[in-house]
Design an enzyme around this catalytic site. Structure first.
Site, PDB file in Angstrom:
ATOM      1  CD  GLU A 166      -0.815  -0.260   3.716  1.00 36.05           C
ATOM      2  OE1 GLU A 166      -0.914  -1.223   3.807  1.00 36.05           O
ATOM      3  OE2 GLU A 166      -1.164   0.659   4.533  1.00 36.05           O
ATOM      4  CE  LYS A 193      10.804   6.826   2.617  1.00 34.20           C
ATOM      5  NZ  LYS A 193      11.794   7.192   3.807  1.00 34.20           N
ATOM      6  CB  CYS A 195      38.520  17.539  17.551  1.00 42.35           C
ATOM      7  SG  CYS A 195      38.840  18.185  19.017  1.00 42.35           S
ATOM      8  CB  CYS A 210      37.095  20.397  21.845  1.00 44.42           C
ATOM      9  SG  CYS A 210      36.666  21.201  20.107  1.00 44.42           S
TER      10      CYS A 210
END
Ligand code: IVH
Length: 704
Positions: free
Chosen positions: A123, A321, A444, A450
Site C-alpha cells: 500500500e 521508498k 578532534c 574543545c
C-alpha cells in the site's frame, strides 16, 4: 488595558500599551500552558488578544518583534497534554533498491522457518504525520500524535475537527486504537498557502509541514479551518482481534467508515510486490497527495505476531521508498562542524536550490574520503571524481534525512579550482585531529577542552530521549555555555545552576533576556525534577561514542545500579573478567566496550561524570523481569539445532518474556537450551553446573 478606544490612542500611548499587552499575554500564556495555573479567565485573555490585534491593525508599524499575535506556534509544544501510548507507535525499516524487497521476504521466511511463499499487503506510504485514535465503546475518546513513539501529544479536540475521522463507530471492539496518517492534499495545500500569504501569515514548505502545523494548533478552531484528511492503516491496543489478516482488518476499518487507501493490494511474493510498487509509482504524480514509497506488510496476523518487533521497527513490515529527488547547484564552500564525539564533519554550503519542494542550502559531504572521491577502503566512488569548492554538484534528499551530495559535473569545473584540503587540526580548539586506522572520520583530540565537543555533549545530554529538561534545549545550552556569570560547561553545572544563581546578587537569571521571575523559577524546578533519573537514561545521556539508547538500555538492565555499572566499567580491560562479562551482553561488542572503558579511564571525562552523579539520585533499572514469566530476568543461551522454531524467533520470544539471551555460556548463565548437535557450549555448561534443557522442555517452560 486602558478603556480608551483604539481610535483615540496616540502613537506613544499605543506603543506603550502594546508593550504592556505583550507582557500580560506572555504571563498569561506561561500561567496557563506551562504552570497549568491560569491567572485570568479565558474571556479576559481573549479580550487582551483582541485589543492587541486591534492596536496592531491601526498602527502596523508598531507591531512588536515579539508580538503575541505571532506566537501561536511558540507555545504549542508546551500546551498539549502528554499521552503515553499503551502500544508503542513504531516506525518502519526502509528499503531503497528492488533487491532489498527480496531480502526482506527471505529474512521473514528465515525467521519463521517457512520455505513456502508468504503473502504480503502492499500500500502507499503516505507522507503525513501519524495519529493514534482511541475508541472506547465505539466513541472517540482520545487522539494522540506519535511523539517519540512512547509518549505523544494529546490532540483530541483537533482530531475531532477532521471530517475523515469518525466520532462514533459501529461494530468496533470495546477498545480500539486506530492508527493512520493525517495529510493534506496538494490542492488544499496550495489554497492554504495562498490564503496564508494573502493574510501576511507564514506559508508552509510542503503539505506534510502544513498538515503537522495545522494539527498541532492549541486552538482547535484553527485546525478546523484547515482541510486535513486521514487514512487508517494500522491499529494499537484492541480488546478483540479485528481479523485474521491485515487485509481483512483494513476492510473492517473501512466498514467502520474510516478512509483506507484504495491502492492496497495483496501480493503473493516479491515479484508481485515490486509490480505493485511500480504501478503506484506510475500513479504517484496524479494522486493529488504526497506519498514517499510503498509499505509491505506480512498479511497473516498470526505470523506478524510471531515476527514481533526489533527495538523500534516491526520485523513484519518494510517501507520501500521511492528514489530520492535530485537537483544540481553550485558548491559555495565547505564548512567543518565538530560533533559531540569530536568528529569533523564537512558540510557543503550550496547556492540555494529546490529539491522535492524544499529549499536546500546545506548538505552533508560525509567525510574527507567522500570529498576526495574514494570509499573507506580506498576504492573510487563517483568514478574517482573529487569535489572542489566552486563545483556544480548534484544534491538529493530522501525522506526527512539531511540532504546529500551525490555527484559532481567536471565539465563545469572552474579553471584553477584546487582540491579540497581537509583540516588536520580542529577548527574550534586547534587540537590535532586524528584518524584512527579503519575509521573514515577524523576526530578532534581535544575532548572536553574543545568547546564544540563540550557544547554538543551538553545538547545531547538535555535531548528529549536523554535528560529531557523542560525549558533547557539546544538554544538555552548555547546561551549558558557562553554565559560568564552563570556558565554551564559540563552536565553537573546544570544541577548547580539554581544554587549559583542564588549566590549571584547582580546577575540573577530572572533579569536576563528571555527569562523572567516565572520562567527562571520554572527552569530551576524542571532541573530539580530530573535529579532522579533512571540508570538507562543516565548512561545514554553521557554521550559516549557507540553507546546509543538501545545499548544504554542493555547495559542498565544488565548491571541494574550505577555502582555496579561504574565498578564494572572501571575494572574492565581486555582479558579481565569484567571485560568478558561486558562483552558477553548480547548487543555489546568489543568496539562499544572499548569506548566505554576509554571514557571511564580519561581523567577529565571521569571527573565530569563523577561530579554529575554526585548531583543525582540514579534509579536502578530492573532487568526485563517486569514481565511476569518463568524466565524473566534469567540469562539464557541457545545452542545446537532448534527444530520447532528458528534461532532468531527463539531469541526474540525469550527476550519478549523478559529473559536475556547471551551468545556464550558463563558463570552468569541460568539456562542452556540445547538442541541436537550441541557441542562446546553444552560441555562448558556441564563444567559450570549450568542447568541444561532441550527445546521441548524450553517450550513447556515458556508455555508453548
Ligand atoms: S504502518 C508498526 N503503513 O510511515 C508500523 N505506516 O516511516 C506502523 N506511514 O510512522 C506503520 N503510510 O507514520 C504504515 N501505509 C502505511 C503508512 C505508514 C505512512 C508512516 C507512519 C510511520 C512511518 C514510518
Amino acid at each position: 488595558m486602558t478603556d480608551k478606544p483604539v481610535e483615540a490612542l496616540t502613537v506613544a500611548e499605543a506603543r506603550e500599551e502594546l508593550s504592556r499587552l505583550a507582557a500580560a499575554i506572555a504571563a498569561a500564556n506561561t500561567a496557563y500552558h506551562t504552570l497549568d495555573a491560569p491567572e485570568i479567565s479565558d474571556a479576559d485573555y481573549d479580550a487582551l488578544k483582541r485589543r492587541n490585534a486591534a492596536i496592531e491593525a491601526r498602527f502596523p508599524g508598531l507591531k512588536r518583534a515579539d508580538s503575541p499575535s505571532d506566537q501561536v506556534g511558540a507555545t504549542v509544544a508546551d500546551g498539549f497534554g502528554k499521552v503515553a501510548h499503551r502500544v508503542r507507535m513504531l516506525s518502519l525499516e526502509n528499503a531503497f533498491a528492488a533487491e532489498e524487497v527480496g531480502e526482506f521476504d527471505e529474512r521473514v521466511r528465515k525467521f519463521l522457518g517457512i520455505s513456502d511463499a508468504i503473502a504480503y499487503t502492499a500500500e502507499p506510504k503516505i507522507d503525513g504525520l501519524s495519529l493514534s485514535l482511541r475508541y472506547e465503546g465505539g466513541v472517540l475518546v482520545q487522539a494522540a500524535t506519535r511523539g517519540d513513539g512512547e509518549v505523544g501529544e494529546n490532540v483530541t479536540e483537533n482530531a475531532r475537527t477532521i471530517a475523515d475521522i469518525p466520532q462514533r463507530l459501529t461494530g468496533a471492539p470495546e477498545v480500539l486504537e486506530v492508527r493512520g496518517e493525517v495529510y493534506m492534499s496538494h490542492a488544499d495545500f496550495a489554497a492554504l498557502n495562498a490564503r496564508q500569504a494573502e493574510a501576511g501569515e507564514k506559508t508552509f514548505a510542503n503539505p506534510r509541514n502544513a498538515a503537522a502545523g495545522s494539527l498541532r494548533q492549541l486552538d482547535a478552531g484553527i485546525t478546523a479551518s484547515r482541510p486535513l484528511r486521514f487514512f487508517a492503516y494500522a491499529w494499537g491496543e484492541v480488546s478483540a482481534q479485528l481479523a485474521a489478516t491485515q487485509l481483512e482488518a483494513i476492510a473492517r476499518l473501512k466498514a467502520m467508515e474510516f478512509e483506507t487507501n484504495p491502492l492496497t493490494a495483496l501480493c503473493d511474493g516479491p515479484e508481485a510486490m515490486l509490480a505493485h510498487y511500480r504501478m503506484v509509482e506510475g500513479l504517484r504524480a496524479a494522486l493529488g497527495y504526497d506519498i514517499d514509497g510503498v509499505v509491505y506488510k506480512v498479511n497473516d496476523l498470526g505470523l506478524q505476531g510471531r515476527l514481533g518487533f526489533r527495538s523500534a521497527t516491526p520485523r513484519w513490515a518494510i517501507a520501500h521508498k521511492f528514489p530520492a529527488e535530485l537537483a544540481w547547484t553550485e558548491l559555495l564552500g565547505i564548512d567543518i562542524q565538530v560533533g559531540r564525539t569530536g568528529a569533523l564533519s564537512p558540510v557543503a554550503r550550496l547556492r540555494p536550490v529546490t529539491v522535492g519542494g524544499v529549499v536546500v542550502s546545506n548538505a552533508t559531504l560525509h567525510n574527507e574520503d567522500y570529498i576526495a572521491g574514494r570509499d573507506a577502503k580506498g576504492n573510487p566512488i563517483r568514478g574517482g571524481k573529487d569535489i572542489r569548492v566552486g563545483d556544480w554538484v548534484q544534491v538529493y534528499r530522501a525522506g526527512d534525512v539531511i540532504p546529500k551530495v551525490a555527484d559532481v559535473d567536471l565539465t563545469r569545473r572552474k579553471d584553477g579550482a584546487q582540491p579540497y584540503v581537509f583540516p588536520t587540526e580542529c577548527p574550534e580548539c586547534h587540537s590535532p585531529a586524528h584518524r584512527e586506522e579503519g575509521d573514515s572520520v577524523r576526530r578532534c583530540t581535544g575532548g572536553l577542552i574543545c568547546p564544540a565537543q563540550a557544547v554538543e555533549r551538553l545538547k545531547h545530554f538535555v535531548r528529549r530521549d536523554a535528560f529531557d529538561i523542560e525549558g533547557l534545549g539546544a538554544k538555552q545550552i548555547e546561551m549558558f555555555f557562553r554565559d560568564p556569570s552563570l556558565p554551564v560547561k559540563t552536565p553537573a553545572d546544570i544541577f548547580t545552576l539554581a544554587a549559583r544563581d542564588a549566590g549571584n546578587p547582580l546577575q540573577k537569571l530572572r533579569n536576563r533576556d528571555g527569562f523572567g521571575e516565572v520562567s527562571a523559577a520554572k527552569l530551576f524546578a524542571a532541573i530539580e525534577a530530573k535529579r532522579v533519573i533512571p540508570l538507562d537514561r543516565l548512561i545514554f545521556s553521557l554521550g559516549i561514542r557507540h553507546v546509543g539508547e538501545v545499548a544504554a538500555g542493555l547495559l542498565a538492565r544488565h548491571y541494574s545500579t550505577w555502582a555496579v555499572f561504574e565498578a564494572a566499567i572501571t575494572q574492565a580491560s581486555p582479558g579481565s573478567a569484567e571485560w568478558a562479562e561486558l562483552t558477553a551482553i548480547d548487543g555489546v561488542g568489543a568496539v562499544m566496550a572499548q569506548s566505554l572503558v576509554d571514557a571511564f579511564r580519561n581523567p577529565a571525562e571521569r571527573a565530569a561524570v563523577d561530579r554529575l552523579v554526585a548531583e543525582l539520585q540514579v534509579q536502578p533499572v530492573a532487568a526485563r523481569g517486569a514481565v511476569d514469566s518463568p524466565v524473566a530476568g534469567k540469562t539464557v543461551v541457545f545452542t545446537g539445532t532448534l527444530e520447532k522454531m528458528t534461532r532468531a524467533e527463539a531469541k526474540a520470544r525469550a527476550e519478549a518474556l523478559g529473559a536475556k539471551v547471551a551468545g556464550s555460556v558463563s558463570a552468569k548463565t541460568d539456562l542452556l537450551v540445547a538442541g541436537p548437535g550441541a557441542g562446546s557450549k553444552a560441555k562448558e555448561a556441564a563444567r559450570l553446573g549450568v542447568k541444561t534443557i532441550d527445546e521441548d522442555a524450553w517450550l513447556r517452560l515458556i508455555g508453548g
